[in-house]
Design a protein around this motif. Structure first.
Motif, short mmCIF file in Angstrom:
data_model
loop_
_atom_site.label_atom_id
_atom_site.label_comp_id
_atom_site.label_asym_id
_atom_site.label_seq_id
_atom_site.Cartn_x
_atom_site.Cartn_y
_atom_site.Cartn_z
N MET A 1 0.84 -1.21 0.00
CA MET A 1 0.00 0.00 0.00
C MET A 1 0.87 1.26 0.00
SD MET A 1 -3.21 -0.83 2.44
CE MET A 1 -4.08 -2.39 2.40
N TRP A 10 5.07 -2.02 -14.04
CA TRP A 10 3.72 -2.57 -13.78
C TRP A 10 3.66 -3.27 -12.44
CZ3 TRP A 10 2.90 -7.72 -12.92
CH2 TRP A 10 3.86 -8.63 -13.39
N GLN A 11 4.79 -3.80 -11.97
CA GLN A 11 4.80 -4.48 -10.68
C GLN A 11 4.51 -3.52 -9.53
OE1 GLN A 11 7.16 -4.96 -12.99
NE2 GLN A 11 7.78 -7.10 -13.12
N VAL A 13 2.36 -1.05 -9.69
CA VAL A 13 0.99 -0.52 -9.72
C VAL A 13 0.23 -1.08 -8.52
CG1 VAL A 13 -1.19 -0.52 -11.03
CG2 VAL A 13 0.99 -0.37 -12.25
N LEU A 15 -2.61 -2.64 -6.32
CA LEU A 15 -3.65 -3.60 -6.68
C LEU A 15 -4.94 -2.84 -7.04
CD1 LEU A 15 -4.03 -6.89 -6.41
CD2 LEU A 15 -5.68 -6.13 -4.71
N GLY A 16 -5.47 -3.16 -8.22
CA GLY A 16 -6.70 -2.51 -8.66
C GLY A 16 -6.56 -1.01 -8.85
N CYS A 17 -5.32 -0.54 -9.01
CA CYS A 17 -5.03 0.90 -9.15
C CYS A 17 -5.65 1.69 -8.00
CB CYS A 17 -5.54 1.45 -10.48
SG CYS A 17 -4.70 0.75 -11.89
N MET A 18 -5.71 1.08 -6.81
CA MET A 18 -6.29 1.79 -5.67
C MET A 18 -5.40 2.96 -5.27
SD MET A 18 -7.66 -1.27 -3.26
CE MET A 18 -8.33 -2.72 -4.06
N VAL A 19 -6.03 4.01 -4.82
CA VAL A 19 -5.30 5.20 -4.38
C VAL A 19 -5.48 5.34 -2.87
CG1 VAL A 19 -5.11 7.71 -4.59
CG2 VAL A 19 -5.58 6.32 -6.61
N PHE A 20 -4.36 5.32 -2.16
CA PHE A 20 -4.42 5.37 -0.70
C PHE A 20 -4.12 6.75 -0.14
CE2 PHE A 20 -3.67 0.96 -1.84
CZ PHE A 20 -4.68 0.33 -1.12
N ALA B 97 -10.87 -5.01 -13.06
CA ALA B 97 -9.77 -4.05 -12.92
C ALA B 97 -9.68 -3.53 -11.48
CB ALA B 97 -9.95 -2.88 -13.88
N MET B 98 -10.81 -3.46 -10.80
CA MET B 98 -10.79 -3.03 -9.40
C MET B 98 -10.44 -4.18 -8.46
SD MET B 98 -14.04 -0.41 -9.46
CE MET B 98 -14.14 -0.13 -7.71
N ARG B 99 -10.24 -5.35 -9.06
CA ARG B 99 -9.81 -6.56 -8.34
C ARG B 99 -10.81 -6.94 -7.23
NH1 ARG B 99 -4.41 -7.48 -10.09
NH2 ARG B 99 -4.66 -9.52 -9.14
N LEU B 160 -7.64 -12.23 -6.20
CA LEU B 160 -8.53 -11.07 -6.10
C LEU B 160 -9.07 -10.65 -7.47
CD1 LEU B 160 -6.72 -9.09 -3.27
CD2 LEU B 160 -8.98 -10.12 -3.12
N TYR B 197 -8.85 -7.08 0.79
CA TYR B 197 -7.55 -6.40 0.72
C TYR B 197 -7.68 -4.96 1.20
CZ TYR B 197 -3.53 -4.15 -1.53
OH TYR B 197 -2.41 -3.41 -1.79
N ALA B 198 -8.70 -4.27 0.73
CA ALA B 198 -8.99 -2.90 1.16
C ALA B 198 -10.48 -2.69 0.98
CB ALA B 198 -8.22 -1.91 0.31
N SER B 207 -9.34 5.35 -2.54
CA SER B 207 -10.13 5.62 -3.74
C SER B 207 -10.01 4.43 -4.67
CB SER B 207 -9.63 6.88 -4.45
OG SER B 207 -9.73 7.98 -3.58
N MET B 208 -11.15 3.93 -5.15
CA MET B 208 -11.14 2.82 -6.10
C MET B 208 -11.77 3.29 -7.41
SD MET B 208 -12.31 -0.43 -3.81
CE MET B 208 -11.61 -0.75 -2.20
N GLY B 209 -11.28 2.75 -8.51
CA GLY B 209 -11.86 3.10 -9.81
C GLY B 209 -11.57 4.53 -10.21
N THR B 210 -10.34 4.97 -10.00
CA THR B 210 -9.98 6.36 -10.31
C THR B 210 -9.53 6.51 -11.76
OG1 THR B 210 -7.77 5.91 -9.54
CG2 THR B 210 -9.25 6.88 -7.95
N ALA B 220 -1.08 -0.50 -15.91
CA ALA B 220 -2.30 -0.97 -15.23
C ALA B 220 -2.85 -2.21 -15.93
CB ALA B 220 -3.35 0.15 -15.20
N LYS B 222 -1.15 -4.31 -17.89
CA LYS B 222 -0.19 -5.42 -17.71
C LYS B 222 -0.40 -6.05 -16.33
CE LYS B 222 3.65 -7.90 -18.30
NZ LYS B 222 3.76 -8.98 -19.28
N ALA B 223 -0.60 -5.22 -15.32
CA ALA B 223 -0.80 -5.73 -13.96
C ALA B 223 -2.08 -6.56 -13.89
CB ALA B 223 -0.85 -4.57 -12.96
N MET B 226 -1.47 -9.88 -15.82
CA MET B 226 -0.62 -10.78 -15.04
C MET B 226 -1.39 -11.35 -13.83
SD MET B 226 2.03 -11.17 -16.77
CE MET B 226 2.99 -12.20 -15.67
#
Lengths: 96, 392
Positions: A1, A10-11, A13, A15-20, B97-99, B160, B197-198, B207-210, B220, B222-223, B226
């Motif tokens: 986090m 990319w590693q 990034v 998870l899920g492009c979450m912003v903390f 994508a938001m896992r 996830l 996870y969160a 924030s999710m889905g930004t 994003a 590629k992640a 993978m």
């Protein structure tokens, strides 16, 4: 986090492009998109605040004397404030 | 204790979901999956599980509600079919994508028009690239197993991702079959409590889905890719655990009587059971034919496929959907792509069969194998054939 500004790989990034780090959109200065800037003539301003209400960017605020100013770090120069200002206190000036 | 009970498979799917104690179920009825959420709403109303059943106004809302509930940390389930899945399409890649580990049952049905409520795979094939784990069941027992496994796979910390379980409309959803149900205690031993996870919560702001700008989008994607590719390790691990605890084996590609086979059939979904009957008949006639049943559709089991076709002269791939104007049906296109350049690659022929509920019989498969057996000598004129279509 992690709260890195931009992942290099990319590693990295999140998870899920979450912003903390909430509110980090303010780090992105959209003022660079602007081609015209609002200029206030406070002698015409009646301090109604309609520019503040209509600004889609939320970048207009009221100063200590009750007049309004646009934060040029975020103002995209859309001109809605000038369009809505009925005393005509705001003019859009071409950026150089 | 495990009990054997005869039940309609759609109801059995709902019973399996109930054993996993979901927190939120949101669904909108559409034939032929309807009995799954219908029975779940009964289970919730009867107080058998402590879940919120959200009656939404559309499938778009059903998956959106699951997306939000999952983001809030709930174990969520939904089910749909056909146009319903297409109405969910906008939300499908967002959930992955938001896992968010949403589990969904798809009672596979043809896409309109003409309006057709019966089975084929054109619904799920349209959502192939959305980043969901996708498995196909060939009978009711596999549906029960895959639902319970599904939550464990989807919610695993190294995965996830959302997961869909495909069960053929009517051929599976509406058929009564005796199935083994594990009891609550056994399910709880297998399936740990969901630890997100969160979650979206005022005390731990996330924030999710930004917005993702061009400079991050490649990374994003590629992640995400993978994430799906790496989920295979966990899928295989969970299937092994399942076998240890319940004694039933699950594999990405199940081989049936493939020893020394010249011709291999490859099927997806319930037609695999019918094809087994055909293979038995052909083996009785001393025809060396075998069957591969593809269970894991996404992530696609590349290595397993390459290994499974070794030694065969002809591979006949059955598709239950048309990729209109394309080079092959969706399954065959995938298979060809996976085997391209492989040394000793068999001749690959493609038959599209059982569209919109058209009957698929063991006799059809016998004829297909006999026809396909000649393909290594004489290449078929067309890249794929809609088997049994009237008119030459």
């Amino acid at each position: 986090m992690t709260n890195k500004k931009r992942p290099e790989t990319w590693q990295e990034v999140n998870l899920g492009c979450m912003v903390f780090s909430p509110g980090n959109a303010s780090e992105y200065h959209t003022g660079s998109w602007r081609d015209r800037r609002p200029v206030y003539d406070n002698s015409k301003c009646i301090k109604c605040g309609i520019c503040y209400i209509f600004c889609p960017e939320g970048c207009i605020s009221q100063d200590a004397d009750g007049y309004f100013v646009a934060d040029l770090d975020y103002c995209k120069g859309c001109g809605i404030c000038a369009h809505e200002c009925w005393p005509g206190a705001i003019t859009m000036l071409q950026e150089g | 204790m495990t009990r054997r009970t005869g039940m309609e498979i759609a109801f059995a799917a709902a019973e399996a979901v109930a054993l996993c104690k979901p927190d939120v179920v949101a669904a909108y009825p559409i034939t032929p999956n309807t009995h799954i959420p219908e029975h779940l709403s009964d289970i919730v109303a009867d107080g058998r599980i402590d879940a919120d059943f959200i009656c939404v106004e559309s499938e778009h809302s059903a998956l959106s509600a699951c997306c939000g509930a999952s983001a809030a940390g709930a174990r969520t389930f939904t089910a749909t079919s056909s146009q319903g899945l297409l109405f969910m399409a906008e939300v499908m890649p967002i959930v992955s994508a938001m896992r968010l580990p949403v589990v969904m049952a798809i009672g596979n049905r043809a896409l309109s028009a003409p309006i057709n409520i019966w089975n084929d795979h054109s619904d799920i094939m349209s959502q192939r690239d959305t980043g969901w784990i996708s498995v196909f069941a060939s009978n009711g027992q596999e549906v029960v197993d895959m639902v319970i496994q599904g939550f464990k796979i989807a919610e695993h910390r190294d995965v996830l991702l959302p997961l869909n379980i495909n069960l053929d409309g009517f051929q599976l959803t509406h058929v009564v079959e005796p199935m083994l149900f594990p009891d609550q205690e056994e399910v709880e031993r297998f399936l740990p409590e969901y630890k997100p996870y969160a979650t979206v919560h005022p005390d731990r702001v996330v924030s999710m889905g930004t917005l993702g700008m061009p400079e991050i989008f490649n990374e994003a994607m590629k992640a995400k890719d993978m994430g799906l590719i790496n989920s295979k390790k966990v899928i295989l691990e969970v299937w092994r655990e399942w076998e240890e605890q319940f004694g039933r084996k699950h594999e990405p590609i199940e081989a049936y009587r493939t020893e020394g086979a010249n011709v291999l059939l490859l099927t997806v979904g319930s037609m695999g059971e019918t094809a087994e009957v055909a293979i038995d008949e052909l083996r009785d006639r001393k025809m060396p034919a075998g069957l591969l049943k593809l269970k894991l559709w996404r992530p696609f089991p590349l290595e397993e496929l390459r290994k499974a076709v070794k030694g065969a002269k002809v591979l006949a791939v059955m598709d239950r959907a048309v990729s209109c104007g394309g080079s092959a049906g969706p399954v065959c296109a995938e298979v060809k792509s996976a085997l391209y350049g492989e040394p000793g690659c068999p001749v690959i022929v493609n038959y599209i069969i059982g569209l919109g509920g058209r009957d698929v019989t063991a006799e059809d498969f016998i004829q297909i194998v006999e026809k396909a057996a000649k393909a290594d000598k004489e290449k078929p004129k067309e890249a794929y054939e809609i088997y049994g279509v009237r008119g030459s």
